[in-house]
Design a protein around this motif. Structure first.
Motif: not given
Length: 589
Positions: A203-207, A170-173
């Motif tokens: 944050q993208i890497a964590q998600e 999804n379009f994430s934080e």
């Protein structure tokens, strides 16, 4: 005669004499000064190896480590490295740069320059690997190298987005953080840009590490689908929560429609449910378009499908009690939609004389009067852009007037509203159809629902006390602001400082740089950065003056309410900077 003990590439540049081979074996390791870094040269049996002396994890001197069976162990956190390649066995530690090292006539020689390439392609590969492995230190060091090497924002962003669209569902934080930084990037210093991009990428890497990759879907075959049909279908799929149908319809629109029609299609889907997902959905769509503007239309095929899960799964306020009771608001909003197109067309034939009472009505306590006055203004010639801008300003005033007697978590409601109303402003600038303009009314009702958070209304800086006791120098005010944000409970003083800065008409971009830095150094979620991004966009729309001051007072009060945090992310970014510069983090003088 030259004797090579192990296979190691030899640099063609400067060569450093280390010691006799026997002497190196006696000592085990000798440290020499390379052109840019200190180099640890090891003897392991009859073989010799050389690596950068600073551990790539935290900078501990590797000459204080232990070598056994071709493996170097750093004693600080027990990270282990293959001496032949420099590669780590512990991914959190990062690989250590190696140097060509050889024996010639019994003397150990080492190249002064590392074998690690320094071009953009290498550092982009490193950035992607850091995201894949979810290693913040590698992400930070790669971003530093790319920015210092002159890599453009679009090339850095494309690397991140390409990975994200393949590995997120999804379009994430994290994607929203990245969209905010794209907007703010031209206004900030290189150090702040680095910190902000790292704040987004980590944050993208964590998600991605916790996400199931998205399953690709395809556009409908043929080139005969028109805008009206695709929009009607998308609304149906949103209403029935049909992800596959919605995604295939959206992909077809991307292939066959122009940019204005795509904007109408996407924002129609986002506003079909009232204030969907607490306002987040529409802002995610807005950020997707901002990525599109930076990276080009080709990215739409990969990025826009990330919007669909929220589009079909989000709850709308028509599904909640507070938009039905004690006053029925949903029915008037739905009734409004029936003739909104006609109202917009009617307004195009008129010249709006303005309405000095409009802001007061929007901030008032009669939701039906709010809907009625906005519709009247639209039919009287007020453009959707002007109305959206006015509504966004009203939302900013909810933050500026937020009563600190409320709980800290209560800030989330006006945060969401301001973010949503700014997103609506950006949306109607892309497409001012009725199915987009209706979001203006949804935002206005969200402002109405936030009214109790302004009881009692906080006073603006100009209403509390004169600001002449604060410095006049911009640099001093920026420094004082950061120091103030180090202290909990500094909401009103922070607002005074920002108001003073703007009253003096000092460079706006310098204030933005300070506020971006102050935001991304904290361990905060994305809302504070979204509020800042929205504030800067609205300030650009209004220009210098009272509105700009009040908007930025709302922005800084919101930020100060959540500061300071532990700032763990900033600590990692600072470690990466020291390692990137080759600082002697642990070595003795």
């Amino acid at each position: 005669m030259m004797t090579r003990i192990q296979d190691a590439p030899v640099a063609t540049g400067k060569t450093i004499r280390v010691a006799g081979h026997d002497e190196l074996k006696q000592h085990g390791v000798i440290v020499v000064a390379g052109d840019h870094r200190r180099i640890a040269v090891f003897a392991d049996g009859d073989s010799v190896y050389a690596v950068e002396n600073n551990c790539p994890h935290m900078g501990f001197p590797l000459d204080k480590g232990t070598v056994r069976d071709g493996m170097l162990t750093c004693h600080w956190h027990q990270a282990r490295f293959d001496l032949r390649s420099g590669c780590t066995f512990d991914l959190w530690a990062d690989d250590v740069p190696r140097y060509a090292c050889w024996i010639e006539n019994g003397v150990v020689l080492v190249a002064a320059e590392s074998l690690v390439p320094a071009d953009e392609a290498y550092h982009r590969m490193r950035l992607r690997r850091g995201i894949e492995q979810n290693v913040g230190l590698v992400q930070a060091k790669s971003l530093l190298a790319l920015l210092e090497g002159g890599a453009s924002l679009d090339r850095i962003t494309s690397e991140v987005v390409d990975y994200a669209q393949r590995n997120l569902n999804n379009f994430s934080e994290g994607m929203t953080r990245l969209g905010c930084m794209i907007n703010l990037f031209p206004l900030v210093s290189s150090d702040t840009a680095y910190l902000g991009l790292y704040y987004s990428v980590r944050q993208i890497a964590q998600e991605a590490s916790n996400s199931v990759p998205r399953r690709d879907r395809q556009a409908l075959h043929g080139k005969t689908h028109n805008h009206t049909t695709l929009k009607r279908w998308l609304v149906q799929w949103v209403q029935t929560r049909h992800r596959d149908g919605a995604e295939r319809t959206l992909l077809t629109g991307i292939e066959q429609l122009d940019n204005d029609q795509i904007a109408d299609l996407v924002f129609c889907g986002a506003s079909e449910r009232l204030y969907a997902d607490g306002g987040h959905l529409l802002e995610s769509c807005n950020k997707a378009f901002e990525l599109l503007e930076l990276l080009g239309k080709d990215c739409a095929r990969s990025v826009f499908p990330l919007l669909v899960p929220s589009m079909v799964e989000a709850r709308g306020r028509e599904e909640s009690t507070d938009w039905h009771h004690p006053i029925e608001i949903v029915e008037p909003l739905r009734s409004l939609e029936q003739d909104l197109s006609e109202t917009i067309e009617q307004g195009k034939t008129k010249q709006w004389a303005g309405d000095p009472d409009l802001l007061g009505v929007i901030l008032g306590d009669d939701p039906l009067a709010i809907i009625r006055r906005l519709k009247e203004s639209l039919g009287s010639g007020a453009t959707p852009e002007i109305l959206a801008q006015t509504v966004a300003y009203a939302a900013a005033m909810r933050l500026a007037r937020f009563a600190t007697s409320n709980e800290v978590t209560d800030w989330f409601n006006p945060q969401h509203t301001f973010i949503f109303t700014n997103g609506t402003y950006q949306a109607v600038r892309r497409s001012a159809t009725a199915d987009v303009v209706r979001a203006i009314f949804q935002g206005a009702i969200a402002i109405y629902n936030d009214r109790y958070l302004n009881v009692p209304a906080a006073r603006l800086p100009s209403e509390r006390q004169p600001l002449a006791n604060l410095p006049e120098d911009g640099g001093e005010l920026q420094k004082l602001l950061l120091e103030t944000l180090d202290q909990r409970g500094s909401i009103e003083l922070s607002a005074d400082i920002v108001s003073r800065y703007l009253q003096l008409e000092l460079p706006f971009e310098n204030l933005v740089d300070t506020l971006v830095f102050a935001t991304v150094r904290e361990d905060l979620d994305f809302h504070s950065l979204q509020v800042l991004d929205a504030g800067v966009r609205q300030c650009a729309a209004w220009g210098p003056g009272e509105q700009r001051q009040n908007i930025m007072v709302g922005v800084i009060r919101n930020l100060a309410a959540h500061c300071p945090t532990r700032r763990a992310g900033q600590q990692t970014s600072q470690i990466a900077q020291r390692l990137h510069r080759g600082d002697k983090v642990f070595e003795e003088d």
